[in-house]
Motif scaffolding. Structure first.
Motif, PDB file in Angstrom:
ATOM      1  N   GLN A  98       8.282  11.385   1.424  1.00 36.62           N
ATOM      2  CA  GLN A  98       8.331  12.827   1.619  1.00 36.62           C
ATOM      3  C   GLN A  98       8.212  13.250   3.090  1.00 36.62           C
ATOM      4  OE1 GLN A  98       9.173  14.907  -0.944  1.00 36.62           O
ATOM      5  NE2 GLN A  98       9.481  12.883  -1.804  1.00 36.62           N
ATOM      6  N   SER A  99       7.625  12.417   3.917  1.00 36.84           N
ATOM      7  CA  SER A  99       7.465  12.719   5.342  1.00 36.84           C
ATOM      8  C   SER A  99       7.821  11.466   6.149  1.00 36.84           C
ATOM      9  CB  SER A  99       6.031  13.147   5.642  1.00 36.84           C
ATOM     10  OG  SER A  99       5.662  14.258   4.879  1.00 36.84           O
ATOM     11  N   PRO A 100       9.097  11.086   6.149  1.00 37.52           N
ATOM     12  CA  PRO A 100       9.483   9.815   6.759  1.00 37.52           C
ATOM     13  C   PRO A 100       9.256   9.729   8.266  1.00 37.52           C
ATOM     14  CG  PRO A 100      11.425  11.087   6.177  1.00 37.52           C
ATOM     15  CD  PRO A 100      10.232  11.817   5.617  1.00 37.52           C
ATOM     16  N   ASP A 101       9.188  10.868   8.933  1.00 38.78           N
ATOM     17  CA  ASP A 101       9.013  10.862  10.386  1.00 38.78           C
ATOM     18  C   ASP A 101       7.564  11.001  10.817  1.00 38.78           C
ATOM     19  OD1 ASP A 101      11.780  10.664  10.653  1.00 38.78           O
ATOM     20  OD2 ASP A 101      12.025  12.837  10.583  1.00 38.78           O
ATOM     21  N   GLU A 102       6.659  11.064   9.861  1.00 33.89           N
ATOM     22  CA  GLU A 102       5.248  11.247  10.178  1.00 33.89           C
ATOM     23  C   GLU A 102       4.434  10.061   9.669  1.00 33.89           C
ATOM     24  OE1 GLU A 102       3.775  14.966   8.656  1.00 33.89           O
ATOM     25  OE2 GLU A 102       5.697  15.938   9.023  1.00 33.89           O
ATOM     26  N   SER A 103       3.578   9.547  10.530  1.00 35.74           N
ATOM     27  CA  SER A 103       2.639   8.512  10.095  1.00 35.74           C
ATOM     28  C   SER A 103       1.520   9.164   9.305  1.00 35.74           C
ATOM     29  CB  SER A 103       2.058   7.782  11.302  1.00 35.74           C
ATOM     30  OG  SER A 103       3.054   7.031  11.942  1.00 35.74           O
ATOM     31  N   GLN A 104       1.035   8.451   8.311  1.00 33.47           N
ATOM     32  CA  GLN A 104      -0.037   8.952   7.455  1.00 33.47           C
ATOM     33  C   GLN A 104      -1.222   7.990   7.540  1.00 33.47           C
ATOM     34  OE1 GLN A 104       0.305  11.764   5.211  1.00 33.47           O
ATOM     35  NE2 GLN A 104       2.132  12.142   6.438  1.00 33.47           N
ATOM     36  N   THR A 105      -2.416   8.524   7.494  1.00 34.21           N
ATOM     37  CA  THR A 105      -3.597   7.663   7.433  1.00 34.21           C
ATOM     38  C   THR A 105      -3.807   7.205   5.995  1.00 34.21           C
ATOM     39  OG1 THR A 105      -5.170   9.442   6.969  1.00 34.21           O
ATOM     40  CG2 THR A 105      -4.698   8.968   9.309  1.00 34.21           C
ATOM     41  N   THR A 106      -4.568   6.157   5.843  1.00 33.43           N
ATOM     42  CA  THR A 106      -4.901   5.681   4.503  1.00 33.43           C
ATOM     43  C   THR A 106      -5.587   6.789   3.713  1.00 33.43           C
ATOM     44  OG1 THR A 106      -5.116   3.430   5.328  1.00 33.43           O
ATOM     45  CG2 THR A 106      -6.160   3.913   3.216  1.00 33.43           C
ATOM     46  N   ARG A 107      -6.467   7.518   4.368  1.00 35.82           N
ATOM     47  CA  ARG A 107      -7.172   8.624   3.699  1.00 35.82           C
ATOM     48  C   ARG A 107      -6.188   9.694   3.227  1.00 35.82           C
ATOM     49  NH1 ARG A 107     -12.156   9.782   3.073  1.00 35.82           N
ATOM     50  NH2 ARG A 107     -12.909   8.394   4.690  1.00 35.82           N
ATOM     51  N   GLN A 108      -5.228  10.068   4.073  1.00 36.02           N
ATOM     52  CA  GLN A 108      -4.248  11.078   3.679  1.00 36.02           C
ATOM     53  C   GLN A 108      -3.451  10.613   2.455  1.00 36.02           C
ATOM     54  OE1 GLN A 108      -2.373  11.238   7.585  1.00 36.02           O
ATOM     55  NE2 GLN A 108      -2.806  13.443   7.702  1.00 36.02           N
ATOM     56  N   ILE A 109      -3.057   9.349   2.480  1.00 31.30           N
ATOM     57  CA  ILE A 109      -2.275   8.813   1.359  1.00 31.30           C
ATOM     58  C   ILE A 109      -3.129   8.776   0.091  1.00 31.30           C
ATOM     59  CG2 ILE A 109      -1.055   6.781   0.486  1.00 31.30           C
ATOM     60  CD1 ILE A 109      -0.349   6.206   3.498  1.00 31.30           C
ATOM     61  N   ALA A 110      -4.354   8.308   0.204  1.00 32.60           N
ATOM     62  CA  ALA A 110      -5.235   8.232  -0.967  1.00 32.60           C
ATOM     63  C   ALA A 110      -5.503   9.622  -1.547  1.00 32.60           C
ATOM     64  CB  ALA A 110      -6.547   7.547  -0.598  1.00 32.60           C
ATOM     65  N   GLU A 111      -5.788  10.583  -0.680  1.00 36.23           N
ATOM     66  CA  GLU A 111      -6.045  11.940  -1.171  1.00 36.23           C
ATOM     67  C   GLU A 111      -4.781  12.553  -1.768  1.00 36.23           C
ATOM     68  OE1 GLU A 111      -7.788  14.071   2.123  1.00 36.23           O
ATOM     69  OE2 GLU A 111      -9.688  12.986   1.935  1.00 36.23           O
ATOM     70  N   GLY A 112      -3.659  12.363  -1.100  1.00 41.49           N
ATOM     71  CA  GLY A 112      -2.403  12.940  -1.582  1.00 41.49           C
ATOM     72  C   GLY A 112      -1.909  12.337  -2.879  1.00 41.49           C
ATOM     73  N   THR A 113      -2.253  11.093  -3.102  1.00 40.12           N
ATOM     74  CA  THR A 113      -1.788  10.416  -4.316  1.00 40.12           C
ATOM     75  C   THR A 113      -2.857  10.328  -5.398  1.00 40.12           C
ATOM     76  OG1 THR A 113      -2.368   8.242  -3.404  1.00 40.12           O
ATOM     77  CG2 THR A 113      -0.109   9.017  -3.053  1.00 40.12           C
ATOM     78  N   ARG A 114      -4.021  10.907  -5.102  1.00 37.00           N
ATOM     79  CA  ARG A 114      -5.148  10.903  -6.046  1.00 37.00           C
ATOM     80  C   ARG A 114      -5.528   9.485  -6.462  1.00 37.00           C
ATOM     81  NH1 ARG A 114      -2.184  15.320  -9.272  1.00 37.00           N
ATOM     82  NH2 ARG A 114      -2.614  17.138  -8.017  1.00 37.00           N
ATOM     83  N   THR A 115      -5.717   8.642  -5.458  1.00 35.27           N
ATOM     84  CA  THR A 115      -6.116   7.261  -5.709  1.00 35.27           C
ATOM     85  C   THR A 115      -7.395   6.962  -4.946  1.00 35.27           C
ATOM     86  OG1 THR A 115      -4.663   6.520  -3.915  1.00 35.27           O
ATOM     87  CG2 THR A 115      -3.757   6.451  -6.126  1.00 35.27           C
ATOM     88  N   PRO A 116      -8.211   6.030  -5.418  1.00 36.32           N
ATOM     89  CA  PRO A 116      -9.445   5.680  -4.710  1.00 36.32           C
ATOM     90  C   PRO A 116      -9.123   5.095  -3.323  1.00 36.32           C
ATOM     91  CG  PRO A 116      -9.422   4.757  -6.939  1.00 36.32           C
ATOM     92  CD  PRO A 116      -8.060   5.296  -6.677  1.00 36.32           C
ATOM     93  N   LEU A 117      -9.825   5.573  -2.313  1.00 45.15           N
ATOM     94  CA  LEU A 117      -9.559   5.185  -0.928  1.00 45.15           C
ATOM     95  C   LEU A 117      -9.602   3.675  -0.719  1.00 45.15           C
ATOM     96  CD1 LEU A 117      -9.074   6.004   2.037  1.00 45.15           C
ATOM     97  CD2 LEU A 117     -11.550   6.221   2.287  1.00 45.15           C
TER      98      LEU A 117
END
Length: 155
Positions: A20-39
Motif C-alpha cells: 500500500q505504501s511502496p515508496d515508504e519504509s515502515q517500522t516493525t511497530r507500524q507494520i504490527a499495529e497496521g496489521t493487528r499482529t503481535p509486535l
C-alpha cells in the motif's frame, strides 16, 4: 479450520500492508499495529521475509522495511513458502513399513487436496488480492488511503 499457519497469515498481512505504501519504509511497530499482529511475532515474520528477499530492511534514520519484490510477480505461495511452507505427505505418516513410499488412499487423497490448495496459492498474485472488489478490505486490514496520483503512477 485453518489452511495456513498464523505465521503465514501474518506474513501475508505484512506484505499487503507494505504494498500500500511502496515508496515508504515502515517500522516493525507500524507494520504490527497496521496489521493487528503481535509486535514480537511480526518481528520474527519480517526477519523471515527479509531472509527470503521478499522484503528488505535498512537501519538508521530513514530506514525501515520495504517490499523488495513486485506484487505483480509475487505469489501468495512465495510468501507462505518464505515463512512456513505447506507440509505435503511424502511417506506414510503412521510409519507402516508395508506402505513404504506408496501412500494409502486416505493419505494420497489428503496430499492431493493440499496439492490443489498449493496450486491455487501459486496461481494467486499478491497484486490480485488488492484488485478484488469487496465491501471488506484485504485480510481485514484498514489500509491507508492512496492518493490518486500514486495509484495511477503505480498502475
Amino acid at each position: 479450520m485453518k489452511v495456513i499457519s498464523d505465521t503465514a497469515e501474518y506474513a501475508l498481512r505484512a506484505v499487503v500492508w507494505l504494498v500500500q505504501s511502496p515508496d515508504e519504509s515502515q517500522t516493525t511497530r507500524q507494520i504490527a499495529e497496521g496489521t493487528r499482529t503481535p509486535l514480537d511475532y511480526q518481528s520474527k515474520v519480517l526477519q523471515l521475509l527479509a531472509k527470503s528477499g521478499i522484503t528488505k530492511s535498512q537501519r538508521g534514520t530513514g530506514g525501515g522495511i520495504r517490499l523488495n519484490v513486485s506484487p505483480r510477480t509475487l505469489t501468495v505461495l512465495d510468501v507462505i513458502d518464505a515463512v512456513d511452507p505447506i507440509q505435503r505427505i511424502h511417506s506414510c505418516p503412521l510409519g507402516l513399513k508395508e506402505h513404504g513410499t506408496c501412500l494409502c488412499p486416505m493419505h494420497k487423497g489428503l496430499n492431493d487436496a493440499v496439492k490443489t490448495v498449493e496450486s491455487a496459492f501459486k496461481d494467486t498474485l499478491v497484486a490480485d488480492l488488492l484488485k478484488t472488489r469487496s465491501k471488506s478490505v484485504p485480510l481485514g486490514i484498514e489500509l491507508p488511503k492512496r492518493s490518486k496520483r500514486k495509484a495511477s503512477a503505480s498502475a
